[in-house]
Design a protein around this motif. Structure first.
Motif, PDB file in Angstrom:
ATOM      1  N   ARG A 127       0.860  -1.184   0.000  1.00  0.00           N
ATOM      2  CA  ARG A 127       0.000   0.000   0.000  1.00  0.00           C
ATOM      3  C   ARG A 127       0.896   1.234   0.000  1.00  0.00           C
ATOM      4  N   GLU A 128       0.668   2.150  -0.941  1.00  0.00           N
ATOM      5  CA  GLU A 128       1.484   3.355  -0.982  1.00  0.00           C
ATOM      6  C   GLU A 128       0.650   4.564  -1.402  1.00  0.00           C
ATOM      7  N   SER A 129       1.054   5.721  -0.863  1.00  0.00           N
ATOM      8  CA  SER A 129       0.346   6.969  -1.117  1.00  0.00           C
ATOM      9  C   SER A 129       1.363   8.036  -1.505  1.00  0.00           C
ATOM     10  N   ARG A 130       1.014   8.847  -2.497  1.00  0.00           N
ATOM     11  CA  ARG A 130       1.880   9.937  -2.939  1.00  0.00           C
ATOM     12  C   ARG A 130       1.037  10.988  -3.650  1.00  0.00           C
ATOM     13  N   TYR A 131       1.656  12.112  -4.013  1.00  0.00           N
ATOM     14  CA  TYR A 131       0.972  13.176  -4.734  1.00  0.00           C
ATOM     15  C   TYR A 131       1.459  13.207  -6.184  1.00  0.00           C
ATOM     16  N   LEU A 132       0.540  13.506  -7.095  1.00  0.00           N
ATOM     17  CA  LEU A 132       0.862  13.736  -8.500  1.00  0.00           C
ATOM     18  C   LEU A 132       0.602  15.216  -8.812  1.00  0.00           C
ATOM     19  N   TRP A 133       1.184  15.653  -9.933  1.00  0.00           N
ATOM     20  CA  TRP A 133       0.998  17.057 -10.331  1.00  0.00           C
ATOM     21  C   TRP A 133       0.507  17.134 -11.779  1.00  0.00           C
ATOM     22  N   PRO A 134      -0.809  17.093 -12.013  1.00  0.00           N
ATOM     23  CA  PRO A 134      -1.351  17.223 -13.364  1.00  0.00           C
ATOM     24  C   PRO A 134      -1.551  18.697 -13.729  1.00  0.00           C
ATOM     25  N   GLY A 135      -0.483  19.325 -14.191  1.00  0.00           N
ATOM     26  CA  GLY A 135      -0.562  20.742 -14.515  1.00  0.00           C
ATOM     27  C   GLY A 135       0.307  21.093 -15.703  1.00  0.00           C
ATOM     28  N   PHE A 136       0.378  22.382 -16.002  1.00  0.00           N
ATOM     29  CA  PHE A 136       1.173  22.889 -17.124  1.00  0.00           C
ATOM     30  C   PHE A 136       2.093  23.982 -16.579  1.00  0.00           C
ATOM     31  N   SER A 137       3.408  23.741 -16.700  1.00  0.00           N
ATOM     32  CA  SER A 137       4.376  24.626 -16.061  1.00  0.00           C
ATOM     33  C   SER A 137       4.270  26.059 -16.570  1.00  0.00           C
ATOM     34  N   GLY A 138       3.980  26.248 -17.873  1.00  0.00           N
ATOM     35  CA  GLY A 138       3.878  27.594 -18.414  1.00  0.00           C
ATOM     36  C   GLY A 138       2.682  28.354 -17.889  1.00  0.00           C
ATOM     37  N   ARG A 139       1.625  27.652 -17.569  1.00  0.00           N
ATOM     38  CA  ARG A 139       0.400  28.289 -17.087  1.00  0.00           C
ATOM     39  C   ARG A 139       0.341  28.358 -15.558  1.00  0.00           C
ATOM     40  N   ASP A 140       0.719  27.250 -14.900  1.00  0.00           N
ATOM     41  CA  ASP A 140       0.512  27.127 -13.456  1.00  0.00           C
ATOM     42  C   ASP A 140       1.759  27.404 -12.630  1.00  0.00           C
ATOM     43  N   GLY A 141       2.942  27.270 -13.226  1.00  0.00           N
ATOM     44  CA  GLY A 141       4.175  27.283 -12.448  1.00  0.00           C
ATOM     45  C   GLY A 141       4.482  25.875 -11.994  1.00  0.00           C
ATOM     46  N   LEU A 142       5.646  25.362 -12.350  1.00  0.00           N
ATOM     47  CA  LEU A 142       5.975  23.956 -12.108  1.00  0.00           C
ATOM     48  C   LEU A 142       5.867  23.602 -10.625  1.00  0.00           C
ATOM     49  N   ALA A 143       5.168  22.500 -10.355  1.00  0.00           N
ATOM     50  CA  ALA A 143       4.983  21.965  -8.999  1.00  0.00           C
ATOM     51  C   ALA A 143       4.207  22.910  -8.093  1.00  0.00           C
ATOM     52  N   ASN A 144       3.348  23.742  -8.674  1.00  0.00           N
ATOM     53  CA  ASN A 144       2.475  24.589  -7.883  1.00  0.00           C
ATOM     54  C   ASN A 144       1.439  23.713  -7.176  1.00  0.00           C
ATOM     55  N   PRO A 145       1.358  23.742  -5.846  1.00  0.00           N
ATOM     56  CA  PRO A 145       0.439  22.852  -5.126  1.00  0.00           C
ATOM     57  C   PRO A 145      -1.027  23.026  -5.480  1.00  0.00           C
ATOM     58  N   SER A 146      -1.392  24.115  -6.149  1.00  0.00           N
ATOM     59  CA  SER A 146      -2.793  24.334  -6.497  1.00  0.00           C
ATOM     60  C   SER A 146      -3.322  23.260  -7.439  1.00  0.00           C
ATOM     61  N   ARG A 147      -2.437  22.489  -8.102  1.00  0.00           N
ATOM     62  CA  ARG A 147      -2.853  21.454  -9.042  1.00  0.00           C
ATOM     63  C   ARG A 147      -2.699  20.047  -8.466  1.00  0.00           C
ATOM     64  N   ASP A 148      -2.261  19.912  -7.225  1.00  0.00           N
ATOM     65  CA  ASP A 148      -1.947  18.595  -6.641  1.00  0.00           C
ATOM     66  C   ASP A 148      -3.165  17.690  -6.549  1.00  0.00           C
ATOM     67  N   ILE A 149      -2.925  16.411  -6.776  1.00  0.00           N
ATOM     68  CA  ILE A 149      -3.893  15.372  -6.423  1.00  0.00           C
ATOM     69  C   ILE A 149      -3.160  14.293  -5.632  1.00  0.00           C
ATOM     70  N   SER A 150      -3.872  13.649  -4.727  1.00  0.00           N
ATOM     71  CA  SER A 150      -3.322  12.575  -3.907  1.00  0.00           C
ATOM     72  C   SER A 150      -3.825  11.236  -4.428  1.00  0.00           C
ATOM     73  N   VAL A 151      -2.932  10.246  -4.529  1.00  0.00           N
ATOM     74  CA  VAL A 151      -3.347   8.913  -4.973  1.00  0.00           C
ATOM     75  C   VAL A 151      -2.956   7.890  -3.912  1.00  0.00           C
ATOM     76  N   LEU A 152      -3.853   6.944  -3.695  1.00  0.00           N
ATOM     77  CA  LEU A 152      -3.618   5.827  -2.791  1.00  0.00           C
ATOM     78  C   LEU A 152      -3.709   4.548  -3.604  1.00  0.00           C
ATOM     79  N   LEU A 153      -2.638   3.767  -3.616  1.00  0.00           N
ATOM     80  CA  LEU A 153      -2.580   2.507  -4.352  1.00  0.00           C
ATOM     81  C   LEU A 153      -2.512   1.363  -3.358  1.00  0.00           C
ATOM     82  N   ASP A 154      -3.324   0.338  -3.588  1.00  0.00           N
ATOM     83  CA  ASP A 154      -3.422  -0.779  -2.648  1.00  0.00           C
ATOM     84  C   ASP A 154      -3.611  -2.059  -3.448  1.00  0.00           C
ATOM     85  N   ALA A 155      -2.723  -3.053  -3.241  1.00  0.00           N
ATOM     86  CA  ALA A 155      -2.816  -4.290  -4.014  1.00  0.00           C
ATOM     87  C   ALA A 155      -2.263  -5.454  -3.200  1.00  0.00           C
ATOM     88  N   ALA A 156      -2.669  -6.676  -3.562  1.00  0.00           N
ATOM     89  CA  ALA A 156      -2.246  -7.874  -2.828  1.00  0.00           C
ATOM     90  C   ALA A 156      -2.213  -9.068  -3.774  1.00  0.00           C
TER      91      ALA A 156
END
Length: 399
Positions: A127-156
């Motif tokens: 099980r692992e959790s992390r943040y992704l950044w689906p944004g556009f650096s020219g428009r949003d500024g690279l790694a701007n937290p305003s575009r963050d999403i959190s993903v939780l992956l769980d497998a067995a």
């Protein structure tokens, strides 16, 4: 198994406390540490003789740990997110628990030689959790937290394994040798992904759910060992090689049925997410000594282990960094009338590791800009406390 023909039953409990500290390079934040609780793992072992064979079975948990770093709250000011959570793209939470049933049999094929086989089935949950950044650096500024999403992956998945070993014990000298190998076949862990918005301005996620699959490579553990026993003192040493089929390669989660929608009207299917768990082939060397302090009553044991780093430096992540290092252990064993009580403690330490360059990249599903993540100072220390009780009878229970 081949050393003793007695009927034995052993109950044990191990408590593990994994501690990782991480300080991102160039960050103004304080050093980040693991907030997870220690994990407890029970074990059960039983063995008896059956004619010329010694048979046994065990339940144990070879992997049971969780590393948890702090995570931003929804809508937290973006300046605070950037300053306090520089690790969010590398990993927030990671846990792995392997529960294994193993059965085996050994036979003395000669006075000086024994051979054994084992079969096992391991239920592995990751099980692992992390943040992704689906944004556009020219428009949003690279790694701007305003575009963050959190993903939780769980497998067995249930994973089979097979092992074999040889014990060489020449009767004329107080020395024993062992050679063993255990193989685990590669399997795909099957599970799910759950994505959530981290900010009111994060991209749309629909129901935020999809399926996830992680292909684990095959693994072989090979070991050689030697034991020397003279009167009331015994010394053991050994080397273990864990060989990975895809040594040092970054594993990829395969994702289906999860769509990310940008405010511009552009949609994208999330196809892959790199796993935080990256392992490579590595060696472990062990040395232990035990002495009978009080005849037929009290033994004292001390041990040392050196392990190469299992995590490649270029793929280090705060929640999964396996840095190797040195382990020191001390234990005692009390024997009274067929009952043996054991308690032991170990601590693993490693020199700080500074990663200044790497190959872990910011995950951007829109391909609108990325950067290296995970550079920083890593420090790790692991503590373990184990206790067990064993009951033994002189005769086997089976004919």
């Amino acid at each position: 198994l081949a050393r003793r023909t007695q009927t034995r039953v052993r109950l044990g409990l191990t408590v593990r406390d994994h501690d990782i500290d991480y300080d991102a390079l160039g960050s103004l934040s304080v050093e980040l540490g693991d907030h997870s609780q220690p994990t407890a793992s029970p074990s059960l072992f039983a063995a008896t003789s059956w004619g010329p064979f010694i048979v046994g079975a065990a339940y144990y948990e070879p992997r049971a740990f969780e590393i948890q770093f702090p995570a931003p709250s929804f809508g937290q000011p973006t300046d605070d997110v950037t300053r306090l959570f520089p690790h969010r793209y590398s990993g927030i939470d990671f846990s792995m628990r392997a529960r294994e049933l193993r059965a085996g049999a050994a036979v003395r094929v000669a006075e000086w030689l024994a051979f054994g086989l084992t079969m096992g089935a391991q239920h592995l949950n990751l099980r692992e959790s992390r943040y992704l950044w689906p944004g556009f650096s020219g428009r949003d500024g690279l790694a701007n937290p305003s575009r963050d999403i959190s993903v939780l992956l769980d497998a067995a998945r249930l994973i089979p394994s097979l092992g074999m070993g040889l014990l060489l014990a020449p009767p004329t000298v107080p020395v024993e040798f062992t050679i063993a190998a255990t193989g685990r076949q590669g399997r795909a862990l099957e599970g799910s992904i759950h994505a959530t918005a981290a900010q009111p301005t994060s991209p749309g996620l629909g129901d935020g759910r999809g399926s996830a699959r992680l292909e684990l490579p095959s693994e072989v553990a090979m070991s050689i060992g030697m034991r020397v026993a003279i009167e009331r003192v015994a010394v053991e040493t050994g080397v273990v090689l864990r060989a990975q089929e895809a040594s040092g390669e970054q594993l990829q989660w395969s994702i289906q049925d999860l769509t990310i929608a940008d405010s511009s009207g552009l949609d994208v299917e999330l196809g892959t997410v790199p796993s935080q768990w990256v392992q490579r082939s590595h060696l472990t060397a062990l040395l232990a000594a035990e002495a009978e302090v009080i005849s037929e009553f009290l033994w004292v044991t001390t041990g040392y282990r050196y392990q190469q780093a299992a995590s490649p430096e270029e793929y280090l992540a705060p929640t999964t960094a396996s840095l190797g290092g040195h382990t020191f252990a001390l234990g005692t064993e009390v024997y009274v009338g067929g009952v043996t009580a054991t308690i032991g403690y170990s601590r693993s330490v490693v020199d700080d590791v500074r990663r200044t360059t790497g190959q872990t990249m910011l995950v951007n599903p829109f391909d609108g800009g990325t950067q290296v993540i995970g550079n920083g100072d890593y420090d790790r220390a692991d503590d373990r406390l184990g206790i067990s009780m064993e009951w033994a009878w002189d005769e086997g229970l089976l004919p």
